[in-house]
Design a protein around this motif. Structure first.
Motif, PDB file in Angstrom:
ATOM      1  N   HIS A 222      59.243  79.139  33.260  1.00  0.00           N
ATOM      2  CA  HIS A 222      60.234  79.444  32.222  1.00  0.00           C
ATOM      3  C   HIS A 222      61.101  78.207  31.986  1.00  0.00           C
ATOM      4  O   HIS A 222      60.954  77.174  32.670  1.00  0.00           O
ATOM      5  CB  HIS A 222      61.085  80.666  32.572  1.00  0.00           C
ATOM      6  N   LYS A 223      61.995  78.320  31.038  1.00  0.00           N
ATOM      7  CA  LYS A 223      62.716  77.152  30.526  1.00  0.00           C
ATOM      8  C   LYS A 223      63.519  76.434  31.598  1.00  0.00           C
ATOM      9  O   LYS A 223      63.651  75.204  31.566  1.00  0.00           O
ATOM     10  CB  LYS A 223      63.619  77.584  29.367  1.00  0.00           C
ATOM     11  N   LYS A 224      64.052  77.169  32.574  1.00  0.00           N
ATOM     12  CA  LYS A 224      64.882  76.532  33.597  1.00  0.00           C
ATOM     13  C   LYS A 224      64.106  75.502  34.407  1.00  0.00           C
ATOM     14  O   LYS A 224      64.668  74.516  34.892  1.00  0.00           O
ATOM     15  CB  LYS A 224      65.472  77.594  34.529  1.00  0.00           C
ATOM     16  N   LYS A 225      62.806  75.697  34.536  1.00  0.00           N
ATOM     17  CA  LYS A 225      61.992  74.747  35.310  1.00  0.00           C
ATOM     18  C   LYS A 225      61.713  73.469  34.518  1.00  0.00           C
ATOM     19  O   LYS A 225      61.293  72.465  35.082  1.00  0.00           O
ATOM     20  CB  LYS A 225      60.689  75.396  35.754  1.00  0.00           C
ATOM     21  N   ASN A 226      61.891  73.534  33.180  1.00  0.00           N
ATOM     22  CA  ASN A 226      61.982  72.322  32.362  1.00  0.00           C
ATOM     23  C   ASN A 226      60.680  71.519  32.299  1.00  0.00           C
ATOM     24  O   ASN A 226      60.706  70.304  32.092  1.00  0.00           O
ATOM     25  CB  ASN A 226      63.121  71.441  32.914  1.00  0.00           C
ATOM     26  N   TYR A 254      58.426  79.840  25.423  1.00  0.00           N
ATOM     27  CA  TYR A 254      58.481  78.493  25.990  1.00  0.00           C
ATOM     28  C   TYR A 254      57.066  77.992  26.280  1.00  0.00           C
ATOM     29  O   TYR A 254      56.750  76.822  26.036  1.00  0.00           O
ATOM     30  CB  TYR A 254      59.319  78.510  27.267  1.00  0.00           C
ATOM     31  N   PHE A 255      56.208  78.878  26.757  1.00  0.00           N
ATOM     32  CA  PHE A 255      54.843  78.470  27.069  1.00  0.00           C
ATOM     33  C   PHE A 255      54.054  78.125  25.809  1.00  0.00           C
ATOM     34  O   PHE A 255      53.166  77.262  25.837  1.00  0.00           O
ATOM     35  CB  PHE A 255      54.130  79.561  27.867  1.00  0.00           C
ATOM     36  N   GLN A 256      54.365  78.788  24.698  1.00  0.00           N
ATOM     37  CA  GLN A 256      53.707  78.414  23.435  1.00  0.00           C
ATOM     38  C   GLN A 256      54.045  76.976  23.061  1.00  0.00           C
ATOM     39  O   GLN A 256      53.190  76.228  22.556  1.00  0.00           O
ATOM     40  CB  GLN A 256      54.123  79.378  22.324  1.00  0.00           C
ATOM     41  N   GLU A 257      55.287  76.567  23.295  1.00  0.00           N
ATOM     42  CA  GLU A 257      55.655  75.163  23.072  1.00  0.00           C
ATOM     43  C   GLU A 257      54.835  74.252  23.997  1.00  0.00           C
ATOM     44  O   GLU A 257      54.394  73.172  23.590  1.00  0.00           O
ATOM     45  CB  GLU A 257      57.146  74.964  23.347  1.00  0.00           C
ATOM     46  N   THR A 258      54.658  74.713  25.257  1.00  0.00           N
ATOM     47  CA  THR A 258      53.864  73.945  26.221  1.00  0.00           C
ATOM     48  C   THR A 258      52.445  73.733  25.695  1.00  0.00           C
ATOM     49  O   THR A 258      51.911  72.612  25.738  1.00  0.00           O
ATOM     50  CB  THR A 258      53.801  74.687  27.575  1.00  0.00           C
ATOM     51  N   PRO A 295      60.647  69.055  37.123  1.00  0.00           N
ATOM     52  CA  PRO A 295      61.862  68.465  36.552  1.00  0.00           C
ATOM     53  C   PRO A 295      62.937  69.522  36.269  1.00  0.00           C
ATOM     54  O   PRO A 295      63.491  69.607  35.180  1.00  0.00           O
ATOM     55  CB  PRO A 295      61.346  67.832  35.265  1.00  0.00           C
ATOM     56  N   THR A 296      63.234  70.336  37.261  1.00  0.00           N
ATOM     57  CA  THR A 296      64.074  71.522  37.108  1.00  0.00           C
ATOM     58  C   THR A 296      65.477  71.202  36.593  1.00  0.00           C
ATOM     59  O   THR A 296      66.042  70.148  36.893  1.00  0.00           O
ATOM     60  CB  THR A 296      64.167  72.275  38.438  1.00  0.00           C
TER      61      THR A 296
END
Length: 400
Positions: A222-226, A254-258, A295-296
């Motif tokens: 998720h986003k916090k893990k960056n 967020y994973f779709q962006e990934t 890169p959290t």
């Protein structure tokens, strides 16, 4: 303690065994039970499923009933049974010396604290371990919703007279920032397992040739893990780079962006989402890689960092965790997110490293974990928090 009866600690944790998809907060509870059950009698109230994305009830335990799981008695709440009435009943049934929760924001914790604040249940000592929820990075996620809740909590004094268990001095400062009126804060590191990957052998690690590297990211995604932040940096690396993402997807937007960023990578950079693996297989899986990356935006502890080093993987992480000065120790890099060039340099160093250089870092990483786990202070600091809460409970009972 003079009283030979083991004090009862009633823990409220959203997730527990046999689950493995919910992250380090749950692992801390599991480890606390394993390491300290000789001194305390643990009861755990939890949900009947494994994490936010897996709503299927467990089939190997009795739901809405007490179960013997390892050294704890565990009650698995079905969805329709999560509420104030059930929590009140369970507290009265156990009659604990201490109440303990590993969240400020979870539904179970809020029900418990509201019942206590309204004096519907006895005012027993409550220990709250925020598990990174009050870090700057965590509070930025769903910021408005969390700020509204915290303002409401202050208004009704929801956290009045609780005992805060911070895992680091940094987290203690975060608690103080949220509640500056001299709260009781005790610092005790999150408890790891007493042994991590004891069967490990360096000979099981993949060969490290200059110009090639295998890197692993293991976490709830998720986003916090960056993770997406580092993908543009990967594109600038020379050599063959393989990065695998291991863990449950908790933020699909967020994973779709990934996926979009991955689709634009050059041919020499391969990034793949592998999915979750059972906790008992995590270290063995990581031993197939050279380095660990995360890169959290912020971690209060990071069990996975210890597990990665136990699997012989030096760390590439941000400087927003308790694990600092890694390069000086020869076990990795902790690099500010404000310095992407330094990340690129460290990653390129990993790609270019030969087998001899990697062996030195890998063996030092494993040795660091082995030495750290042998510290007698690990148990004693958490015991100090629980003993303090038990003593408060007994004083209150004597006055009553």
């Amino acid at each position: 303690m003079s009283n030979k009866r083991r004090p009862k600690i009633l823990v409220f944790s959203d997730y527990y065994l046999p689950g493995y998809k919910s992250g380090g907060g749950m692992r801390t509870i599991v480890n606390m039970v394993e390491r300290l059950s000789h001194k305390y009698h643990f009861y755990v109230v939890t949900r009947d499923h494994d994490g936010v994305q897996d709503r299927e009830p467990y089939t190997t335990v009795e739901i809405d009933s007490w179960n013997d799981i390892g050294q704890a008695r565990v009650f698995y709440l079905s969805r329709h049974n999560i509420g104030a009435t059930t929590i009140k009943k369970l507290v009265e049934e156990v009659s604990p010396d201490v109440l303990y929760t590993n969240s400020c924001f979870s539904t179970l914790a809020i029900y418990l604290l509201k019942l206590r604040r309204l004096r519907v249940i006895e005012d027993r000592p409550v220990v709250i371990a925020p598990c990174g929820e009050l870090s700057v990075g965590a509070l930025e996620l769903k910021k408005s919703k969390k700020q509204i809740f915290l303002n409401w909590a202050k208004l009704i004094r929801l956290y009045r007279n609780v005992i805060w268990k911070a895992s680091t001095k940094l987290e203690a400062d975060e608690v103080l920032r949220m509640n500056p009126k001299e709260p009781t804060i005790m610092v005790a590191p999150d408890l790891p397992s007493d042994k991590i990957f004891p069967e490990y052998s360096f000979e099981s690690k993949p060969n490290k040739a200059p110009g090639r590297v295998k890197i692993v990211f293991v976490s709830r995604f998720h986003k916090k893990k960056n993770f997406n932040w580092v993908i543009p940096i990967l594109t600038r690396l020379n050599g063959e780079v393989l990065v695998d993402i291991i863990g449950p997807i908790q933020d699909w937007d967020y994973f779709q962006e990934t996926e979009h960023l991955i689709s634009e990578l050059p041919e020499n950079i391969q990034v793949s989402a592998v999915g979750p693996v059972p906790h008992e297989s995590v270290c063995r899986t990581m031993s197939d890689y050279h380095f660990f990356i995360c890169p959290t935006l912020g971690e209060n502890f990071g069990h996975i960092f210890l597990e990665a080093m136990a699997a012989g993987c030096p760390l590439l992480i941000s400087d927003r965790t308790p694990w600092l000065n890694l390069q000086e120790k020869g076990i990795g890099w902790d690099i500010p997110l404000e310095e992407p060039e330094a990340w690129e340099s460290a990653l390129q160093e990993c790609v270019d490293m030969d087998s001899e250089g990697f062996a030195e870092l890998s063996k030092k990483s494993r040795a660091f974990v082995t030495d750290w786990l042998s510290s007698p202070e690990l148990d004693s600091e958490t015991e100090s928090v629980l003993d303090h809460a038990v003593e408060v409970s007994r004083r209150n009972a004597a006055v009553a």
